[in-house]
Design an enzyme around this catalytic site. Sequence first.
Site, mmCIF file in Angstrom:
data_model
loop_
_atom_site.group_PDB
_atom_site.id
_atom_site.type_symbol
_atom_site.label_atom_id
_atom_site.label_comp_id
_atom_site.label_asym_id
_atom_site.label_seq_id
_atom_site.Cartn_x
_atom_site.Cartn_y
_atom_site.Cartn_z
ATOM 1 N N ALA A 192 -51.582 -30.008 -3.950
ATOM 2 C CA ALA A 192 -51.996 -31.081 -3.053
ATOM 3 C C ALA A 192 -50.911 -31.494 -2.070
ATOM 4 O O ALA A 192 -51.118 -32.386 -1.277
ATOM 5 C CB ALA A 192 -52.408 -32.309 -3.877
ATOM 6 N N CYS A 193 -49.747 -30.841 -2.058
ATOM 7 C CA CYS A 193 -48.631 -31.410 -1.308
ATOM 8 C C CYS A 193 -48.477 -30.842 0.083
ATOM 9 O O CYS A 193 -47.682 -31.340 0.866
ATOM 10 C CB CYS A 193 -47.324 -31.229 -2.068
ATOM 11 N N GLY A 194 -49.157 -29.769 0.410
ATOM 12 C CA GLY A 194 -49.063 -29.233 1.746
ATOM 13 C C GLY A 194 -47.881 -28.330 1.981
ATOM 14 O O GLY A 194 -47.640 -27.893 3.104
#
Length: 292
Positions: A132-134
């Site tokens: 989810a952190c990119g």
Amino acid sequence: MGRMTQRLRAQRMGDRSVGRIESLAVEEPLEIRVASLPATGLAAGGAPSELRPPSTTVTTTMRLPGDDFDLALGHLVAEGLIGDAEDVAAMMHCTDTGPDGSPTFNVVEVTLAAGVSLRRPVTARTEVATSACGVCGSTSVDDLLEALPHSPSDDPARHSLEHIHAGMAAMRERQKVFEATGGVHAAALLDPDGRLLVVREDIGRHNAVDKVIGWAAREGGLPLRGHVLLVSSRAGFEIAQKAAVAGAPVLACVSAATTLAVEVAERSGLTLLGFVREPRATAYAHPERVTG
């Protein structure tokens, strides 16, 4: 099970509509704060609350309540922020309250040992990368490998597939919240002799892994040389990362692996197994550690 489950009324739909009571996994936030002590440390008996050093929020994650200290410690270790439990002087739940004024126990403050500081600034991305952190790609893998405190590449461990399957079955038998709700993941640890040491559950597979690593850190069991980390989910980058940082030579997952997880495993020397469902498993990297 305490606050881990909650019973709510629901409507079963299909051939006929039936009202019933369902058990659901509780999902609540956990904020992890870290405070650093000066080199002189606390006075005997600990400092009064007003003299405690200021704390910094490292992360807030949604989790299944329970084993919060394992989760906090394991997260700090698995993300390379501290080395092991010796870097920590104390952990405590802060006295936060919910809208109704009752205590929530949703904040854990970790006080580092005297003179110890986080190995990375919190203002930088502390979690190397999660789904989810990119942050993604080979650059993240390069950064991870450069910072590995315990590379599994030279670990001579050997495990039979039979023992790994037996460990998966034993983990499943101890998933009490999953049994009640069907809504959580689990992680577990097999020792070099194939014995199941610990099982932890959480709504997030990465949190379940952090809880296992935190337990191992508290027990003085890091690095996890010779051990197998079991996970009841797919093998994504964040799971392979945490296994490699903890020094586990074998990661065995119930579902598939992702390409970045395979790259982490290949380059770090981690044995990566997916689709571990008796009597089979799929070896994505370094299969030589598994017999049978």
